[in-house]
Design a protein around this motif. Structure first.
Motif, PDB file in Angstrom:
ATOM      1  N   ILE A  52      28.287  78.360  60.741  1.00 57.10           N
ATOM      2  CA  ILE A  52      27.732  77.051  60.410  1.00 57.10           C
ATOM      3  C   ILE A  52      26.844  76.588  61.553  1.00 57.10           C
ATOM      4  O   ILE A  52      27.181  76.777  62.721  1.00 57.10           O
ATOM      5  N   ALA A  53      25.730  75.964  61.206  1.00 60.05           N
ATOM      6  CA  ALA A  53      24.860  75.327  62.197  1.00 60.05           C
ATOM      7  C   ALA A  53      24.635  73.883  61.768  1.00 60.05           C
ATOM      8  O   ALA A  53      24.200  73.631  60.642  1.00 60.05           O
ATOM      9  N   LEU A  54      24.980  72.958  62.632  1.00 62.20           N
ATOM     10  CA  LEU A  54      24.742  71.544  62.373  1.00 62.20           C
ATOM     11  C   LEU A  54      23.443  71.158  63.065  1.00 62.20           C
ATOM     12  O   LEU A  54      23.359  71.201  64.288  1.00 62.20           O
ATOM     13  N   PHE A  55      22.439  70.796  62.277  1.00 62.53           N
ATOM     14  CA  PHE A  55      21.116  70.475  62.813  1.00 62.53           C
ATOM     15  C   PHE A  55      20.939  68.962  62.920  1.00 62.53           C
ATOM     16  O   PHE A  55      21.132  68.243  61.952  1.00 62.53           O
ATOM     17  N   SER A  56      20.533  68.517  64.081  1.00 60.59           N
ATOM     18  CA  SER A  56      20.160  67.122  64.278  1.00 60.59           C
ATOM     19  C   SER A  56      19.064  67.086  65.331  1.00 60.59           C
ATOM     20  O   SER A  56      19.176  66.407  66.344  1.00 60.59           O
ATOM     21  N   ALA A  57      18.012  67.828  65.079  1.00 62.98           N
ATOM     22  CA  ALA A  57      16.956  67.982  66.075  1.00 62.98           C
ATOM     23  C   ALA A  57      15.596  67.534  65.572  1.00 62.98           C
ATOM     24  O   ALA A  57      14.586  67.818  66.192  1.00 62.98           O
ATOM     25  N   GLY A  58      15.556  66.878  64.440  1.00 64.54           N
ATOM     26  CA  GLY A  58      14.276  66.431  63.899  1.00 64.54           C
ATOM     27  C   GLY A  58      13.734  67.392  62.860  1.00 64.54           C
ATOM     28  O   GLY A  58      14.104  68.571  62.811  1.00 64.54           O
ATOM     29  N   GLY A  59      12.853  66.875  62.015  1.00 62.89           N
ATOM     30  CA  GLY A  59      12.332  67.616  60.886  1.00 62.89           C
ATOM     31  C   GLY A  59      11.541  68.852  61.244  1.00 62.89           C
ATOM     32  O   GLY A  59      11.681  69.900  60.606  1.00 62.89           O
ATOM     33  N   GLU A  60      10.695  68.755  62.262  1.00 64.35           N
ATOM     34  CA  GLU A  60       9.865  69.905  62.645  1.00 64.35           C
ATOM     35  C   GLU A  60      10.728  71.096  63.057  1.00 64.35           C
ATOM     36  O   GLU A  60      10.501  72.223  62.631  1.00 64.35           O
ATOM     37  N   THR A  61      11.726  70.817  63.883  1.00 60.84           N
ATOM     38  CA  THR A  61      12.626  71.875  64.344  1.00 60.84           C
ATOM     39  C   THR A  61      13.390  72.459  63.164  1.00 60.84           C
ATOM     40  O   THR A  61      13.535  73.679  63.049  1.00 60.84           O
ATOM     41  N   SER A  62      13.854  71.597  62.284  1.00 56.40           N
ATOM     42  CA  SER A  62      14.609  72.071  61.127  1.00 56.40           C
ATOM     43  C   SER A  62      13.755  72.941  60.207  1.00 56.40           C
ATOM     44  O   SER A  62      14.209  73.985  59.746  1.00 56.40           O
ATOM     45  N   LEU A  63      12.534  72.514  59.935  1.00 50.95           N
ATOM     46  CA  LEU A  63      11.663  73.303  59.060  1.00 50.95           C
ATOM     47  C   LEU A  63      11.391  74.690  59.628  1.00 50.95           C
ATOM     48  O   LEU A  63      11.310  75.669  58.894  1.00 50.95           O
ATOM     49  N   GLU A  64      11.286  74.772  60.949  1.00 48.50           N
ATOM     50  CA  GLU A  64      11.017  76.071  61.576  1.00 48.50           C
ATOM     51  C   GLU A  64      12.275  76.932  61.691  1.00 48.50           C
ATOM     52  O   GLU A  64      12.238  78.131  61.402  1.00 48.50           O
ATOM     53  N   TRP A  65      13.385  76.336  62.110  1.00 45.89           N
ATOM     54  CA  TRP A  65      14.547  77.126  62.489  1.00 45.89           C
ATOM     55  C   TRP A  65      15.632  77.259  61.424  1.00 45.89           C
ATOM     56  O   TRP A  65      16.361  78.259  61.403  1.00 45.89           O
ATOM     57  N   ALA A  66      15.785  76.287  60.550  1.00 40.51           N
ATOM     58  CA  ALA A  66      16.834  76.399  59.520  1.00 40.51           C
ATOM     59  C   ALA A  66      16.674  77.676  58.694  1.00 40.51           C
ATOM     60  O   ALA A  66      17.667  78.381  58.458  1.00 40.51           O
ATOM     61  N   PRO A  67      15.451  78.031  58.253  1.00 35.64           N
ATOM     62  CA  PRO A  67      15.315  79.286  57.493  1.00 35.64           C
ATOM     63  C   PRO A  67      15.707  80.525  58.301  1.00 35.64           C
ATOM     64  O   PRO A  67      16.245  81.484  57.741  1.00 35.64           O
ATOM     65  N   LYS A  68      15.470  80.500  59.614  1.00 37.24           N
ATOM     66  CA  LYS A  68      15.833  81.652  60.448  1.00 37.24           C
ATOM     67  C   LYS A  68      17.351  81.801  60.511  1.00 37.24           C
ATOM     68  O   LYS A  68      17.880  82.915  60.442  1.00 37.24           O
ATOM     69  N   PHE A  69      18.052  80.682  60.661  1.00 39.86           N
ATOM     70  CA  PHE A  69      19.509  80.728  60.651  1.00 39.86           C
ATOM     71  C   PHE A  69      20.012  81.172  59.284  1.00 39.86           C
ATOM     72  O   PHE A  69      20.919  81.999  59.181  1.00 39.86           O
ATOM     73  N   ALA A  70      19.430  80.610  58.216  1.00 40.66           N
ATOM     74  CA  ALA A  70      19.851  80.953  56.853  1.00 40.66           C
ATOM     75  C   ALA A  70      19.673  82.447  56.586  1.00 40.66           C
ATOM     76  O   ALA A  70      20.543  83.087  55.988  1.00 40.66           O
ATOM     77  N   GLU A  71      18.561  83.012  57.045  1.00 40.10           N
ATOM     78  CA  GLU A  71      18.310  84.453  56.876  1.00 40.10           C
ATOM     79  C   GLU A  71      19.374  85.284  57.590  1.00 40.10           C
ATOM     80  O   GLU A  71      19.697  86.390  57.166  1.00 40.10           O
TER      81      GLU A  71
END
Length: 162
Positions: A52-71
């Protein structure tokens, strides 16, 4: 820090914690449940393939990094607005619609704090009375936007620019 505090208060079963932050914070230390952890960067965190990754770093960071974690197989729970209106991502308040989630949902959006509180109150009313429309106005503190916004407000109050 607030997320860690809530995880501790709720006795969330954490077997391994990977605190992640921007490059300028890598190497710093944080405490969680009377244990000290070293902050790592995003690339190292993805490589470690957390559950699990809990993201609270802002939209730009999430758009870039969430897919990498999901992959990498990580389930991302995003606290920004980045995914909240995305047609392929579920917007979840656990007490209301967590049952809609499947193991295929690797990026999960959650609404902002005002919306979460509102749907917690409206959900039982909707189930009983079938609410058709709600008009809501919210007013949120500038401090929730961060120190730069507070400084800007102070400058504007003084009649200064920027």
């Amino acid at each position: 820090q607030v997320m860690l505090k809530v995880l501790a208060e709720r006795n969330f079963p954490v077997t391994e914690l990977l605190p992640v932050a921007s490059e300028r914070s890598v190497g710093s230390k944080i405490s969680f449940n009377d244990k000290e952890y070293e902050v790592i960067g995003l690339e190292e965190a993805v490589a470690q393939r957390p559950d699990i990754a809990l993201f609270s770093a802002g939209g730009e960071t999430s758009l870039e990094w969430a897919p990498k974690f999901a992959e990498a197989g990580t389930t991302v729970i995003d606290n920004s607005s980045a995914w909240s209106m995305h047609p392929d991502k579920k917007l979840v308040v656990p007490e209301i619609n967590a049952a809609d989630l499947t193991s295929e949902d690797k990026i999960i959006a959650n609404p902002n704090c005002s919306t979460i509180q509102m749907v917690m109150a409206l959900s039982p009313l909707h189930k009983r009375y079938d609410i058709k429309r709600v008009v809501v106005s919210t007013y949120q503190s500038i401090t929730g936007t961060g120190v730069k916004a507070v400084q800007q407000l102070e400058n504007e109050y003084k009649g200064e620019q920027g």
